[in-house]
Design a protein around this motif. Structure first.
Motif, mmCIF file in Angstrom:
data_model
loop_
_atom_site.group_PDB
_atom_site.id
_atom_site.type_symbol
_atom_site.label_atom_id
_atom_site.label_comp_id
_atom_site.label_asym_id
_atom_site.label_seq_id
_atom_site.Cartn_x
_atom_site.Cartn_y
_atom_site.Cartn_z
ATOM 1 N N ASN B 58 0.818 -1.217 0.000
ATOM 2 C CA ASN B 58 0.000 0.000 0.000
ATOM 3 C C ASN B 58 0.852 1.268 0.000
ATOM 4 O O ASN B 58 0.405 2.326 0.390
ATOM 5 C CB ASN B 58 -0.954 0.001 1.192
ATOM 6 C CG ASN B 58 -0.189 -0.142 2.494
ATOM 7 O OD1 ASN B 58 0.997 -0.451 2.502
ATOM 8 N ND2 ASN B 58 -0.879 0.111 3.591
ATOM 9 N N LEU B 59 2.117 1.095 -0.413
ATOM 10 C CA LEU B 59 3.028 2.228 -0.379
ATOM 11 C C LEU B 59 3.095 2.899 -1.751
ATOM 12 O O LEU B 59 3.163 2.227 -2.774
ATOM 13 C CB LEU B 59 4.420 1.729 0.003
ATOM 14 C CG LEU B 59 5.377 2.805 0.483
ATOM 15 C CD1 LEU B 59 4.998 3.283 1.865
ATOM 16 C CD2 LEU B 59 6.791 2.249 0.469
ATOM 17 N N LEU B 128 6.513 4.216 8.151
ATOM 18 C CA LEU B 128 6.270 4.043 6.716
ATOM 19 C C LEU B 128 7.305 3.143 6.061
ATOM 20 O O LEU B 128 7.016 2.363 5.160
ATOM 21 C CB LEU B 128 6.331 5.421 6.048
ATOM 22 C CG LEU B 128 5.013 6.004 5.607
ATOM 23 C CD1 LEU B 128 5.200 7.457 5.184
ATOM 24 C CD2 LEU B 128 4.445 5.204 4.475
ATOM 25 N N GLN B 221 6.729 10.008 0.454
ATOM 26 C CA GLN B 221 6.249 8.633 0.608
ATOM 27 C C GLN B 221 4.853 8.674 1.180
ATOM 28 O O GLN B 221 4.592 9.400 2.133
ATOM 29 C CB GLN B 221 7.173 7.848 1.536
ATOM 30 C CG GLN B 221 8.528 7.622 0.909
ATOM 31 C CD GLN B 221 9.180 6.363 1.418
ATOM 32 O OE1 GLN B 221 9.004 6.006 2.568
ATOM 33 N NE2 GLN B 221 9.926 5.718 0.562
ATOM 34 N N SER B 223 1.442 6.339 2.375
ATOM 35 C CA SER B 223 0.858 5.012 2.564
ATOM 36 C C SER B 223 -0.653 5.131 2.478
ATOM 37 O O SER B 223 -1.252 6.063 3.013
ATOM 38 C CB SER B 223 1.348 4.400 3.875
ATOM 39 O OG SER B 223 0.343 4.435 4.838
ATOM 40 N N THR B 230 -4.921 1.259 -4.246
ATOM 41 C CA THR B 230 -3.785 2.157 -4.465
ATOM 42 C C THR B 230 -3.913 2.897 -5.792
ATOM 43 O O THR B 230 -3.483 4.036 -5.910
ATOM 44 C CB THR B 230 -2.458 1.384 -4.451
ATOM 45 O OG1 THR B 230 -2.608 0.225 -5.254
ATOM 46 C CG2 THR B 230 -2.047 0.998 -3.055
#
Lengths: 240, 400
Positions: B58-59, B128, B221, B223, B230
């Motif tokens: 999910n990044l 994260l 970044q 999440s 996503t």
């Protein structure tokens, strides 16, 4: 492919008017100028002559290594001059054995491996091959030398290995080209005694080319070549 | 017959071990290089993929610059803190956002100094990145806001500067400023030859004011909340950033929003291009090896002319002589291939600790390399074998 030897009137080897010409036109060289020769099963023929007399050419043709330019060559009644290269190879494989002046053993290969070579081409299984090769080496007096390579053997021994290789497949004819040419007198006599014994006891027909009269004396029959023709052909008085 | 021929060929190779070895050296080296390249390449790819997968699916990574191809980036203006804040504020499916800027600095403690990388970010960064604190604490919101001179150090930095001392509460110097160490990260180990524990984390604002001297953010970044797609978040971030960067309707993005799959493709893309290229170079050496085999087979045929004559006199057929020499060439090249495969696997196994790349055995490439080396034997052995088979027995017997 080869007719039975039982056929009446059919000699083992029969040359009729065989000629061999090398090159063409102006450069043509006549090596054989019409040879008539009949060799019966079990004979021991010495072919003599000076170099250039055509004796080697004749042996090459008799050994099916070469085809005559003209005339007829019948081996056990079969016309050889018409055969293809592969057919001649098969004929050599099953009916002929060769002994050369320079032995022509495979280098760095043991005596037994050299001797069994013809059986490999005959497709004989390994185990059987080894047994026959061992027996044949013993027959030429080389028991215990099986694993020696040619470089570890004397000239006489090397020629014995070569003879073992030539007779291992029970050929009808043994073609020997100056078999004693590289050997001293004592070794030469041993080799000739061996050939005589093979001829006498195993019934192998032998055709031997030599220029040494002493060696020719061992044969039953001596044929003299001169300028591509047979000069004389006589029975040898020697009795054994 | 074939079995016998093979035995004959092996016997022949055994008779000339040294020469056979030198003959196939080209093939051995060629195959070994191909195997090593591909094995290491696969290992590197797998390593990157697993590492990125461990970051969580999910990044998202938002970087400035146009997408130009594997490993390339076009020039484009950096992000600002406000871009990160806008993403956090305006996109509902986002659970955490960490703007990141990095630079190099020398950390000094007492007599010790150590060149390390300094990451300016927010307190969300540690979670994260799947990192954790071994001791101490993360930044507080007020510290981050105020640009306080506090830092969190990685294990390598701790070891180099403090040895066995407890770093928490100590003061280190980064550039011109003295920082208080408030936290120590857990060890993460090496990745692709990079020490992941060799870093100092400071609040982004502190980094911008005291170290980089500008307001740029090099990476954001993000999440995405579990359960939210996503792709949707990616699209939303894209539209938001296009708006914020004032891109006209027809203009291309001057930034990228990548999910983990795209990140791993980007990172492994370069590896794969390099692997392919080196593999191709190695394949050329296989062809050179083949020419070596052809050369030595031609020498062998000339050298063994009398032997060939003898074999023909004994009654070997033309095709049997052809087969003998062909099998010999193929046996040589296949043995070379086999050695090469073992050598290549051994080399990649040995290099795995040096290059920090896992050992991934691919039987497919081993089989292909083996077949290829056998084919080299057939192709380059055919002509010499034909030459041997076509010999005139009388001439051959007379050959000195």
């Amino acid at each position: 492919m080869v007719a039975s030897t039982e056929t009446n009137g059919t000699a083992l080897i029969e040359l009729q008017g065989v000629t061999k010409v090398y090159g063409e036109g102006q450069a043509a060289m006549r090596a054989l100028a019409g040879i008539d020769l009949r060799i019966e099963q079990g004979d021991f023929v010495a072919i003599m002559g000076h170099s250039g007399s055509g004796k080697s050419t004749c042996l090459n043709i008799l050994g099916c290594l070469d085809s005559p330019t003209g005339g007829s060559y019948r081996f056990q009644g079969v016309e050889v001059s018409q055969l293809t290269r592969d057919q001649r190879a098969r004929l050599r494989r099953y009916y002929l054995g060769f002994v050369f002046q320079g032995y022509n053993l495979l280098k760095r290969t043991s005596a037994i491996e050299n001797v069994e070579l013809p059986l490999i081409y005959r497709g004989v299984p390994a185990r059987e091959r080894h047994a026959i090769a061992r027996r044949t080496l013993a027959a030429v007096g080389l028991e215990g030398w099986e694993s020696h390579s040619p470089s570890e053997l004397s000239g006489g021994q090397q020629q014995r290995v070569a003879i073992a290789r030539a007779i291992i497949a029970d050929p009808s004819v043994l073609m020997a080209d100056e078999p004693t040419g590289n050997l001293d007198t004592a070794r030469s006599e041993e080799i000739m005694d061996l050939l005589c014994r093979l001829n006498r006891e195993a019934g192998i027909t032998i055709v031997m080319v030599t220029h040494e009269a002493d060696m020719a004396e061992y044969a039953r029959r001596i044929v003299h070549f001169k300028d591509g023709r047979i000069e004389s052909d006589q029975k040898n008085g020697r009795t054994d | 017959m074939l079995w016998n021929t093979l035995l004959l060929a092996l016997r022949e190779i055994r008779r000339n071990v040294m020469r056979s070895f030198l003959t196939v050296l080209g093939i051995v080296i060629g195959v070994a290089s191909v195997i090593t390249m591909v094995t290491l390449g696969n290992g590197a790819t797998q390593h990157v993929t697993t590492q990125i997968a461990s970051m969580g699916s999910n990044l998202l990574m938002v970087t400035p610059g146009r997408r130009m191809g594997p490993g390339q980036q076009g020039m484009a203006p950096a992000f600002k803190n406000e871009d990160a804040q806008a993403i956090a504020r305006e996109i509902g499916s986002v659970s955490a956002v960490a703007p990141v800027s990095t630079g190099a600095a020398t950390a000094i403690f007492g007599n010790e100094n150590w060149s390390t990388s300094v990451t300016g970010t927010t307190s969300e960064f540690i979670a994260l990145r799947n990192m954790a604190l071994e001791s101490g604490r993360n930044f507080t919101t007020s510290e981050a806001h105020a640009g306080a001179a506090v830092c969190i150090v990685g294990q390598t930095v701790r070891e180099k500067l403090f040895g066995s001392q407890d770093p928490i509460g100590q003061r280190i110097r980064l550039g011109a400023l003295s920082f208080q160490v408030i936290g120590l990260l857990e060890a993460k180990g090496q990745s692709m030859g990079q020490d992941q524990d060799d870093l100092v984390i400071v609040p982004l604002r502190t980094f911008q004011r005291r170290i980089s001297g500008n307001q740029d953010v090099r990476l954001i970044q993000v999440s995405v909340r579990d359960g939210d797609a996503t792709e949707k978040a990616q699209q939303a971030i894209r539209l938001l950033l296009r708006d914020r960067r004032r891109l006209a309707a027809g203009e291309e993005d001057n930034f990228q929003v990548m999910d983990t799959k795209e990140i791993s493709t980007m990172l492994t893309g370069a590896t794969q291009v390099l692997t392919g290229l080196l593999g191709a170079v190695a394949a050329v050496s296989l062809v050179v090896g083949g020419i070596g085999i052809m050369n030595i087979m031609l020498v062998s045929v000339t050298e063994r002319t009398r032997e060939i004559g003898t074999r023909l006199a004994i009654g070997a057929l033309e095709r049997e002589v052809l087969l003998q020499f062909l099998v010999e060439a193929v046996a040589l090249s296949s043995l070379g291939g086999l050695f090469g495969i073992l050598l290549g696997l051994g080399a990649s196994f040995g290099l795995k600790s040096v290059l920090q790349v896992p050992f991934v055995f691919d039987p497919g490439i081993a089989i292909i390399a083996f077949l290829f080396s056998a084919a080299v034997g057939v192709i380059f052995g055919y002509f010499p074998a034909l030459k041997a088979a076509r010999l005139d027995p009388i001439e051959a017997l007379r050959h000195e």
